[in-house]
Each structure stands twice: as structure tokens, then as C-alpha cells.
Design a protein around this motif. Structure first.
Motif, PDB file in Angstrom:
ATOM      1  N   ASP A  22     -10.419  -0.980   1.365  1.00  0.00           N
ATOM      2  CA  ASP A  22     -10.926  -1.037  -0.005  1.00  0.00           C
ATOM      3  C   ASP A  22     -12.376  -1.485   0.089  1.00  0.00           C
ATOM      4  O   ASP A  22     -12.681  -2.406   0.856  1.00  0.00           O
TER       5      ASP A  22
ATOM      6  N   GLU B 217     -13.060  -3.767  -6.833  1.00  0.00           N
ATOM      7  CA  GLU B 217     -12.706  -2.560  -6.065  1.00  0.00           C
ATOM      8  C   GLU B 217     -13.393  -1.315  -6.619  1.00  0.00           C
ATOM      9  O   GLU B 217     -13.220  -0.968  -7.771  1.00  0.00           O
TER      10      GLU B 217
ATOM     11  N   GLY C  34     -10.902   3.038  -2.734  1.00  0.00           N
ATOM     12  CA  GLY C  34      -9.666   2.756  -2.012  1.00  0.00           C
ATOM     13  C   GLY C  34      -9.402   3.923  -1.081  1.00  0.00           C
ATOM     14  O   GLY C  34      -9.496   5.073  -1.510  1.00  0.00           O
TER      15      GLY C  34
ATOM     16  N   LYS D  97       0.832  -1.203   0.000  1.00  0.00           N
ATOM     17  CA  LYS D  97       0.000   0.000   0.000  1.00  0.00           C
ATOM     18  C   LYS D  97       0.869   1.257   0.000  1.00  0.00           C
ATOM     19  O   LYS D  97       2.075   1.199   0.243  1.00  0.00           O
TER      20      LYS D  97
HETATM   21 MG    MG Z   1      -6.731   0.927  -4.852  1.00  0.00          MG
END
Ligand code: MG
Ligand code: 4AD
Length: 449
Positions: free
Chosen positions: A364, A372, A375, A347
Motif C-alpha cells: 500500500d 492510502e 493498493g 488481504k
Molecule cells: Mg486497499
């Protein structure tokens, strides 16, 4: 007489019945006999066409019955109720005029076209039912997003499109330079991948802000859910932690889905019928549901119990693949689910380190059909830890001095997230390709219009 928009006519036909109105639009179809012709007129304000009846007594009747599909016309007439027929009312024209002819080589002659074909005529496809509906949903969803944040007192922040900082540290930026010039800004500049870093500066002044604008990524991914230019909504909230962040994301999603259900019933019915049976039920369920939450560690355990289902074997420390994300949300939870606390190695540098020293306070949001959609994270507010993370991840603290200042001068707990606006639209419409929810999409290898 000013023109009346069809959306208004269909919203309250009783207030127009037996009155004279002017309507303008494009011919969808025209059926004519010697005595009468029926012209189906669309004006883009609604999915619904208006039936315009032309009597042979019209002075230009012989000419009008030859107008082609796609012609731009203006009609004056009386709106009358026609109970018991396919349409509840029609316009009996007293005048009809051609504003722009449309010859037979107009590509949208047929009723149905493949989505692939429509992508070759991006300049004309907004006139089709499918793309027209998708782009009206886009407009309604954009308005709903502004309404949601404005009603909660968030300040709308316009963050720059040209930037010198890589917000995600992923090196997926488009370079900006002036033709022939050395270095226009005196140093390398790029199109932004996210407004977050400047958004954090704004949040440290206004408490709660949101950005809503275009972002750019030079990812060479040829998938149905990646675009090189897409819009992101990025709220940033001060004095808040990851729980507050998740609550905000969940409230926002429910508000926007609820608004679009209320504002675009025809469009969603259309998609429910032709794109994704069950779409309406799914959207109504989201508004009622409680989103789930699972840690990354637990999610990997769940995936490992189903390894046979995947092309890529899940493993702790690796990014979740789309197939993993979709399995979690579509099969295990069968609802939107937040995955939180990812390994720090996968990340971005700005995420807050958890007490275990191994994971960061990331979240997420995964949703069925898309994977996704959001985020986000709590941000690292501790200066020394942020500097250490920046160096570890190969960033240069010198370049981020202004960002580090936000921790030096009255920094506080804060968080935020990014909603991929087109991913939201795919979710709302059931359209499976991101190019069909963007009027003029830009994807790797393609930017033609
Ligand atoms: Mg992302
Ligand atoms: O997860 P991402 O990379 O997060 C950020 O950029 C953070 N700075 C956001 C923040 O915390 N303020 O991107 C956020 C979302 C993704 O979840 C996805 O929905 C969308 O943006 N997205 C894309 N959408 C279309 N095409 C792409 N290439 C996308 N990349 C990300």
C-alpha cells in the motif's frame, strides 16, 4: 472569425496584442460608469479572467451595463497591453453581444461560497474558481497518466464495467439487473469493484497493460475519502515482482505530479494560497524524494510505540486504520511510504503468499494528507496455492475457473496495483473532501445530479 480561448491568450499574449480577436465566456463581474464599463470574463479554459473594456460609444452600451453576473457573452475587440495596472492586458471591445441572460436569482453571485453550499449546486459549481481549478487538474492528471504508460509501451486495456466476479472478494458490489427481467445475464451480475482480474488476462497477452476507468463500491463508509463511484488506474505487469511494482508506482507518481506542476501552475498556486499553504513545496519535494518502504510488521511496532496517539489500538493482524496510516506517512516518515507484506488474513485471495506462510506480497502506498492512495500486490501465480487460498477465503473455485486458467496456461510472475484517481487529486489540490474533485459525486446516501 473563430473564437480564441483565454488559455491561449494568457499563454502567449504578445502574439495577440494589437490584433482583433473574438472571445466568449461568462460574466464574473461588471463595473460601470457613464463613460466606461469593465467586464471580467471567464471562459473556463483558465483560472484567469480577461478584462473587457466597454466604451459608452458601443451601440448597446446602456443595455450591456445591466447584464447580470453569470450571463453568457461574446465580445469582439483589440487586445492591448496595459503595463503597470492590475492586469497586463485588456480587450477593448468593438462589439459585445449577449448570448444568454442570467437573472439575479443565479446562486453564484458572491465571490466566495462554502464548499458545503457548492455541493448543493453540482450543476453550477464547475463555474467557480475552486471547482473549476480542481476539474482542470483532474483533466491534466488523466492525460499525464495516459502519457506515462503510453510512453513506456503499456497497452491501455478497457476492462468491463459489468462483471460476474468479485475482484476483491469483499462483497461490496452493486447488483446489476434489468427492470422487471429475471436475470438478464443468466446469473447474478454486478458493477465492477476493480478491473484487475480481467487486467491480469490482458497482461498475460500484452506483457504490460493499464486500465483507467470507473469502479464502484457499495461500502457504507461516510468518510471524506470514500466514494461509491470512483476512477481507478490499474497497471498490471508480467515477469515482475513486488520491487518492480513499487518502482513503477513511484515513477508514475513522480511523473504525474511533475506534469501537473508544469501544466497547471495557476491552479496549483491558487490551491497553495487558499486551500493548503505549503502545497507547492510538498509537491515539488515529492518529485525529488525517495519513497520509503517499511514492512507491515515493522509499521505495527512503530505504531505500538505511540499508542497514546490513537483512538484504535494498533495490533498485528488487524487492518491499519486511517489514523495509523496518516501517522506513519505524516509523522514518522514525513513522506510517501510503501507498507509491504501484510498478514494474509486481511488481504485479498489473489496476493502471493510469502515464504513465512503468514504474510502476502502486498503493498500500500500511504501519502501525507490522504493516507492510502495505492493498493497493489504481487499475484499468486502457483495454481495449487491460489486454489487453496480461494477456498480458505470462502470463494468458489468454480466461479473463478477462467482466472485459474491464467495460471494453467503460461502463467508467470506478475504484479500490479490500483491507484485511486480521486485520492491522487485530493493530494494534488489539497482539497480534503473527495466530493470536491468529482464533478458529480456519488457517495452513500447521495446521488442527486
Ligand atoms: Mg486497499
Ligand atoms: O486497495 P484497493 O481495494 O485495491 C484493488 O482494488 C486492487 N484490485 C488494485 C490492483 O491491485 N489492481 O483499491 C485501490 C485504490 C485504493 O488504494 C484507494 O486509493 C482507491 O483505490 N479506493 C477508493 N477511492 C475512493 N473511494 C473508495 N471507496 C475507494 N476504495 C478504494
Amino acid at each position: 472569425m473563430p473564437r480564441t480561448i483565454l488559455r491561449q491568450v494568457f499563454a502567449a499574449p504578445e502574439s495577440y496584442c494589437e490584433t482583433t480577436i473574438v472571445v466568449c465566456g461568462w460574466v464574473r463581474s461588471l463595473r460601470a460608469s457613464k463613460a466606461v464599463a469593465f467586464l471580467s470574463l471567464c471562459d473556463g479554459s483558465t483560472l484567469r479572467p480577461l478584462q473587457v473594456v466597454l466604451g459608452a460609444s458601443l451601440q448597446n452600451y446602456a443595455e450591456a451595463v445591466k447584464w447580470g453576473v453569470g450571463s453568457a457573452v461574446r465580445a469582439v475587440g483589440t487586445l492591448v497591453e496595459t503595463p503597470g495596472t492590475a492586469q497586463p492586458f485588456e480587450l477593448r471591445a468593438t462589439e459585445i453581444a449577449l448570448e444568454g441572460a442570467c437573472p439575479p436569482d443565479y446562486p453564484l453571485q458572491k465571490k466566495r461560497h462554502s464548499m458545503e453550499f457548492l455541493r448543493t449546486i453540482e450543476h453550477l459549481r464547475p463555474r467557480t474558481n475552486t471547482i473549476g481549478a480542481a476539474l482542470r487538474v483532474r483533466s491534466a492528471a488523466a492525460f499525464a497518466i495516459h502519457s506515462f504508460f503510453q510512453s513506456r509501451g503499456f497497452v491501455c486495456a478497457h476492462t468491463p464495467i459489468i462483471t460476474t466476479a468479485d475482484a476483491e472478494g469483499a462483497g461490496e458490489m452493486f447488483r446489476v439487473s434489468a427492470d422487471g427481467a429475471e436475470e438478464f445475464f443468466g446469473k447474478p451480475a454486478y458493477l465492477t469493484v476493480s478491473g484487475q482480474l480481467q487486467g491480469e488476462a490482458m497482461a498475460m497477452a500484452f506483457g504490460q497493460i493499464y486500465t483507467f476507468g470507473p469502479t464502484f463500491r457499495a461500502e457504507n463508509s461516510h468518510t471524506q475519502r470514500h466514494a461509491a463511484e470512483f476512477w481507478m488506474v490499474e497497471p498490471e505487469i508480467a515477469f515482475a515482482d513486488l520491487r518492480d511494482n513499487m518502482a513503477l508506482a513511484e515513477d508514475m507518481m513522480k511523473f504525474v505530479v511533475g506534469s501537473v506542476l508544469a501544466q497547471c501552475p495557476d491552479e496549483l498556486d491558487f490551491f497553495n494560497q487558499f486551500m493548503e499553504p505549503g502545497l507547492l513545496a510538498r509537491l515539488h519535494a515529492v518529485v525529488q524524494s525517495q519513497f520509503h518502504c517499511v514492512t507491515y510488521t515493522k509499521a505495527v511496532e512503530l505504531l505500538l510505540q505511540n499508542t497514546g496517539r490513537f483512538e484504535y489500538k494498533p495490533a498485528w493482524g488487524c487492518d491499519l486504520q486511517t489514523e495509523h496510516e496518516r501517522f506513519l506517512t505524516e509523522e514518522i516518515f514525513q513522506a510517501p511510504v510503501f507498507v509491504v507484506d501484510y498478514p494474509k488474513e486481511i488481504k485479498a485471495f489473489y496476493m502471493r503468499l510469502n515464504d513465512d506462510g503468514k504474510t502476502v506480497a502486498a503493498m500500500d502506498l500511504l501519502v501525507p494528507g490522504v493516507g492510502e492512495m495505492i493498493g497493489g500486490s504481487q499475484r499468486e501465480e502457483r495454481l495449487e496455492l491460489l486454489e487453496a487460498r480461494l477456498s480458505q477465503m470462502g470463494g468458489s473455485p468454480a466461479q473463478y475457473q477462467w482466472y485459474l486458467d491464467l495460471r494453467r496456461y503460461g502463467g508467470c510472475r506478475h504484479c500490479g496495483f490500483g491507484l485511486g484517481f480521486e485520492r491522487l487529486l485530493m493530494y494534488l489540490t489539497g482539497l480534503s473532501n473527495i466530493r470536491d474533485v468529482i464533478p458529480f459525486p456519488r457517495t452513500a446516501g447521495s446521488a442527486d445530479f
